[in-house]
Scaffold this active site. Structure first.
Site, PDB file in Angstrom:
ATOM      1  N   ASP A  76      -4.168  -9.605  -7.791  1.00 41.94           N
ATOM      2  CA  ASP A  76      -3.996  -8.812  -6.571  1.00 41.94           C
ATOM      3  C   ASP A  76      -3.134  -7.605  -6.912  1.00 41.94           C
ATOM      4  O   ASP A  76      -1.954  -7.757  -7.242  1.00 41.94           O
ATOM      5  CB  ASP A  76      -3.299  -9.639  -5.480  1.00 41.94           C
ATOM      6  CG  ASP A  76      -4.176 -10.738  -4.915  1.00 41.94           C
ATOM      7  OD1 ASP A  76      -4.999 -11.309  -5.668  1.00 41.94           O
ATOM      8  OD2 ASP A  76      -4.028 -11.067  -3.721  1.00 41.94           O
TER       9      ASP A  76
ATOM     10  N   LYS B 128      -8.093  -5.806   0.299  1.00 41.68           N
ATOM     11  CA  LYS B 128      -7.075  -6.627   0.959  1.00 41.68           C
ATOM     12  C   LYS B 128      -6.212  -5.737   1.842  1.00 41.68           C
ATOM     13  O   LYS B 128      -5.892  -4.607   1.472  1.00 41.68           O
ATOM     14  CB  LYS B 128      -6.239  -7.327  -0.118  1.00 41.68           C
ATOM     15  CG  LYS B 128      -5.066  -8.162   0.375  1.00 41.68           C
ATOM     16  CD  LYS B 128      -4.363  -8.804  -0.820  1.00 41.68           C
ATOM     17  CE  LYS B 128      -3.044  -9.466  -0.431  1.00 41.68           C
ATOM     18  NZ  LYS B 128      -2.344 -10.042  -1.603  1.00 41.68           N
TER      19      LYS B 128
ATOM     20  N   LYS C 254      -9.807  -9.784   1.982  1.00 35.35           N
ATOM     21  CA  LYS C 254      -8.651 -10.665   2.107  1.00 35.35           C
ATOM     22  C   LYS C 254      -7.716 -10.092   3.159  1.00 35.35           C
ATOM     23  O   LYS C 254      -7.292  -8.946   3.070  1.00 35.35           O
ATOM     24  CB  LYS C 254      -7.916 -10.809   0.770  1.00 35.35           C
ATOM     25  CG  LYS C 254      -6.680 -11.713   0.858  1.00 35.35           C
ATOM     26  CD  LYS C 254      -6.065 -11.959  -0.514  1.00 35.35           C
ATOM     27  CE  LYS C 254      -4.751 -12.727  -0.424  1.00 35.35           C
ATOM     28  NZ  LYS C 254      -4.168 -12.991  -1.758  1.00 35.35           N
TER      29      LYS C 254
END
Length: 295
Positions: free
Chosen positions: A139, A202, A238
């Site tokens: 991430d 995300k 996400k």
């Protein structure tokens, strides 16, 4: 026009924030209640990136954190485990040593998290070390300063280099929607992340004042849908940053379902990053207060 602005120009980025708010409210008014079911709560639980990104983390606290995931499989064998455990890169080896549940992925933040304000070379090195130690997913944070300043080349080069470092590991790119000035910016940032090779986009690091919002997720879902339609690739979303209750999680599930469809309702393409959400979902599933992960 450079290739980055050309990529953006293929999409409709003239987005009215009030119209987005109206569309989100309409979706939730029409479909939210039908998704407040035990089956949906259980599904969302299986899409969690259970997260510990605290300044107080150490090997002992992370080992205890992982043990709860191990214990859950034994205590609740009829439920699917969480999708992943997300930690700082220096704790990947700790998670790998302690984790007994083979289906649970190890996700690591990397690349100067949470600000992305460090040398590009260090970002790829940090990601590479995390992957070497056993991370399955990375991430990273988009360089928001470069995005707001219009320096798309450096921004996209960093993401592309991180994806090259990841090889087959999945790369999630955080666009920190809470600091972006408009939904048009959310759309443009989403397109640039996808253009540069993101496997997921995300919402947030969870470290800014504003985390995920239904409006931002709606726009991100629209970007993913249009990008998939145009290029035949499928990326995930996400949701992270302030999602603490089952009720909030169902809102995001509903938006993904209505915008992207059933094919995105899998942990391969839908995740929620949270630390406290799991017990709220368990409580909703069982119809009584459960404190399993937070006890």
């Amino acid at each position: 026009m450079d290739k980055y602005n050309e990529a953006i120009a293929k999409f409709d980025t003239n987005i009215d924030d009030e119209r987005v708010k109206y569309e989100v409210e309409k979706i939730l008014d029409e479909h939210y209640k039908e998704n407040c079911t035990r089956e949906v709560y259980s599904f969302i639980l299986s899409c969690l990136d259970l997260t510990s990104l605290n300044i107080t983390d150490n090997d002992e606290t992370i080992t205890a954190f992982v043990s709860k995931v191990n214990d859950f499989e034994n205590t609740c064998p009829d439920m699917n485990p969480v999708a992943a455990i997300c930690v700082y890169p220096n704790f990947v080896t700790t998670v790998r040593a302690a984790l007994d549940v083979s289906s649970v992925k190890i996700a690591s933040v990397a690349g100067g998290f949470p600000s992305a304000q460090t040398y590009s070379e260090l970002k790829t090195v940090e990601a590479g070390l995390a992957l070497h130690d056993g991370a399955d997913e990375i991430d990273m944070v988009m360089n928001i300063g470069n995005f707001l300043g219009g320096n798309y080349q450096e921004l996209c080069d960093e993401i592309s280099e991180m994806k090259e470092t990841c090889h087959d590991a999945r790369l999630k790119v955080i666009i920190e929607t809470g600091v972006l000035p408009s939904m048009t910016s959310v759309m443009k940032a989403s397109i640039l992340a996808l253009y540069s090779g993101a496997d997921f986009i995300k919402t947030s690091t969870g470290k800014s004042a504003v985390g995920a919002t239904p409006e931002a997720v709606y726009v991100m879902a629209k970007a993913v849908k249009e990008y998939s339609r145009m290029y035949g690739t499928r990326a995930g979303i996400k949701v992270a940053g302030g999602v603490r209750t089952a009720a909030e999680a169902v809102k995001y599930y509903t938006i993904i379902k209505e915008v992207l469809g059933e094919e995105w309702l899998t942990s391969e393409y839908f995740r929620i990053g949270a630390s406290s959400l799991a017990d709220s979902l368990l409580s909703a599933i069982e119809g009584k207060e459960i404190r399993f992960f937070s006890k």
